[in-house]
Design a protein around this motif. Sequence first.
Motif, PDB file in Angstrom:
ATOM      1  N   LEU A 106       7.314 -30.680  76.083  1.00 46.43           N
ATOM      2  CA  LEU A 106       5.981 -30.572  76.677  1.00 46.43           C
ATOM      3  C   LEU A 106       6.003 -29.925  78.057  1.00 46.43           C
ATOM      4  O   LEU A 106       4.959 -29.584  78.605  1.00 46.43           O
ATOM      5  CB  LEU A 106       5.332 -31.958  76.777  1.00 46.43           C
ATOM      6  CG  LEU A 106       4.861 -32.578  75.460  1.00 46.43           C
ATOM      7  CD1 LEU A 106       4.358 -33.986  75.684  1.00 46.43           C
ATOM      8  CD2 LEU A 106       3.774 -31.729  74.818  1.00 46.43           C
ATOM      9  N   LYS A 107       7.192 -29.795  78.646  1.00 42.52           N
ATOM     10  CA  LYS A 107       7.313 -29.133  79.946  1.00 42.52           C
ATOM     11  C   LYS A 107       7.378 -27.619  79.803  1.00 42.52           C
ATOM     12  O   LYS A 107       7.292 -26.889  80.789  1.00 42.52           O
ATOM     13  CB  LYS A 107       8.562 -29.640  80.674  1.00 42.52           C
ATOM     14  CG  LYS A 107       8.496 -31.108  81.074  1.00 42.52           C
ATOM     15  CD  LYS A 107       9.730 -31.500  81.871  1.00 42.52           C
ATOM     16  CE  LYS A 107       9.669 -32.955  82.312  1.00 42.52           C
ATOM     17  NZ  LYS A 107      10.846 -33.352  83.121  1.00 42.52           N
ATOM     18  N   ASP A 126       0.998 -30.745  81.440  1.00 47.44           N
ATOM     19  CA  ASP A 126      -0.015 -30.491  82.470  1.00 47.44           C
ATOM     20  C   ASP A 126      -1.414 -30.790  81.948  1.00 47.44           C
ATOM     21  O   ASP A 126      -2.244 -31.372  82.650  1.00 47.44           O
ATOM     22  CB  ASP A 126       0.063 -29.031  82.932  1.00 47.44           C
ATOM     23  CG  ASP A 126       1.430 -28.680  83.505  1.00 47.44           C
ATOM     24  OD1 ASP A 126       2.076 -29.581  84.050  1.00 47.44           O
ATOM     25  OD2 ASP A 126       1.832 -27.509  83.392  1.00 47.44           O
ATOM     26  N   LEU A 127      -1.677 -30.389  80.713  1.00 46.60           N
ATOM     27  CA  LEU A 127      -3.006 -30.621  80.127  1.00 46.60           C
ATOM     28  C   LEU A 127      -3.272 -32.111  79.948  1.00 46.60           C
ATOM     29  O   LEU A 127      -4.386 -32.597  80.192  1.00 46.60           O
ATOM     30  CB  LEU A 127      -3.109 -29.901  78.780  1.00 46.60           C
ATOM     31  CG  LEU A 127      -3.021 -28.364  78.831  1.00 46.60           C
ATOM     32  CD1 LEU A 127      -3.041 -27.786  77.432  1.00 46.60           C
ATOM     33  CD2 LEU A 127      -4.163 -27.796  79.668  1.00 46.60           C
ATOM     34  N   ILE A 128      -2.233 -32.859  79.537  1.00 48.76           N
ATOM     35  CA  ILE A 128      -2.390 -34.312  79.348  1.00 48.76           C
ATOM     36  C   ILE A 128      -2.631 -34.999  80.685  1.00 48.76           C
ATOM     37  O   ILE A 128      -3.515 -35.861  80.812  1.00 48.76           O
ATOM     38  CB  ILE A 128      -1.155 -34.894  78.644  1.00 48.76           C
ATOM     39  CG1 ILE A 128      -1.075 -34.368  77.207  1.00 48.76           C
ATOM     40  CG2 ILE A 128      -1.195 -36.425  78.642  1.00 48.76           C
ATOM     41  CD1 ILE A 128       0.189 -34.751  76.473  1.00 48.76           C
ATOM     42  N   LEU A 129      -1.850 -34.619  81.702  1.00 48.33           N
ATOM     43  CA  LEU A 129      -2.021 -35.230  83.025  1.00 48.33           C
ATOM     44  C   LEU A 129      -3.385 -34.884  83.618  1.00 48.33           C
ATOM     45  O   LEU A 129      -4.026 -35.734  84.239  1.00 48.33           O
ATOM     46  CB  LEU A 129      -0.907 -34.754  83.968  1.00 48.33           C
ATOM     47  CG  LEU A 129       0.503 -35.263  83.666  1.00 48.33           C
ATOM     48  CD1 LEU A 129       1.504 -34.658  84.647  1.00 48.33           C
ATOM     49  CD2 LEU A 129       0.565 -36.791  83.731  1.00 48.33           C
ATOM     50  N   LEU A 130      -3.830 -33.640  83.420  1.00 45.75           N
ATOM     51  CA  LEU A 130      -5.137 -33.225  83.947  1.00 45.75           C
ATOM     52  C   LEU A 130      -6.257 -34.021  83.287  1.00 45.75           C
ATOM     53  O   LEU A 130      -7.148 -34.549  83.966  1.00 45.75           O
ATOM     54  CB  LEU A 130      -5.333 -31.729  83.712  1.00 45.75           C
ATOM     55  CG  LEU A 130      -6.686 -31.159  84.161  1.00 45.75           C
ATOM     56  CD1 LEU A 130      -6.875 -31.328  85.664  1.00 45.75           C
ATOM     57  CD2 LEU A 130      -6.787 -29.679  83.777  1.00 45.75           C
ATOM     58  N   ALA A 131      -6.214 -34.114  81.958  1.00 46.69           N
ATOM     59  CA  ALA A 131      -7.250 -34.859  81.240  1.00 46.69           C
ATOM     60  C   ALA A 131      -7.229 -36.334  81.633  1.00 46.69           C
ATOM     61  O   ALA A 131      -8.291 -36.941  81.874  1.00 46.69           O
ATOM     62  CB  ALA A 131      -7.048 -34.705  79.729  1.00 46.69           C
ATOM     63  N   GLY A 132      -6.042 -36.919  81.720  1.00 47.67           N
ATOM     64  CA  GLY A 132      -5.929 -38.325  82.088  1.00 47.67           C
ATOM     65  C   GLY A 132      -6.381 -38.585  83.511  1.00 47.67           C
ATOM     66  O   GLY A 132      -7.056 -39.588  83.787  1.00 47.67           O
TER      67      GLY A 132
END
Length: 256
Positions: free
Chosen positions: A75-76, A97-103
């Motif tokens: 995922l990195k 990055d997309l998961i962290l942004l959404a979370g």
Amino acid sequence: MEFDFSVFSNPQTWVSLLTLTFMEIVLGIDNIIFISIVVNRLPRDQQKRGRTIGLMLALLCRIGLLLSITWIVGLKTPLFHLNLPWLEEPFGVAGRDLILLAGGLFLIGKSTTEIHTKLQGEEDETGAEGGTATMGSIIMQIIVIDIVFSFDSILTAVGLVDNVLIMILAVILSMGVMLVFSGVVADFVNRNPTIKMLALSFLIMIGVMLVMEAFHKEIEKGYIYFAMFFSLVVEILNMRLRKKAAPVQLRESQFD
């Protein structure tokens, strides 16, 4: 995946297990706070069950991700690149990055909504029976944030220990500790409005941190958790002073 149990004959393994368990407990505090606040929306008789389900889901998420270490590392890898005019090099956007942004955005939005509700006094209208949210809606919110918090926890575990078995045991032990004390934490937060407001502010700060990490701006987590601990100690001292405070007595002037 095969596990090598012979590693437990090495004393260093037990040191690593204890260290990682402690780290998982520290990193899980924000998860407990979020679950406690969200579950407070349930009717009173369902809140304990909601907390238990939330923490068990967090446990399953983390174990599942630990068993998918290769996928986590993948995922990195950037999925695509953005050519932004203010950057010298293309910005690589990875799945992480997309998961962290959404979370992070979800955590900021949810915490801000809770603060608004608290300030407007809307939650007081639910009365002594607790909130009116459904178990399904609460569980969905917990699942979303559990996945995000699990990434933070897993990446920390991978940085400290190489053995997946030790990571899984540390996660199970830490979740056991959090499950035991989750009720105490929830009661304390919900019983004290100022602590609840402080907890929601912490969650907003963590959400901002997740968004910044999504844009590859790393923040030393030690500073964040120290600020949280310091603020909590100050507020607890204020609570003690407010309980002991006596009415102010004005001294008579010697010129009267």
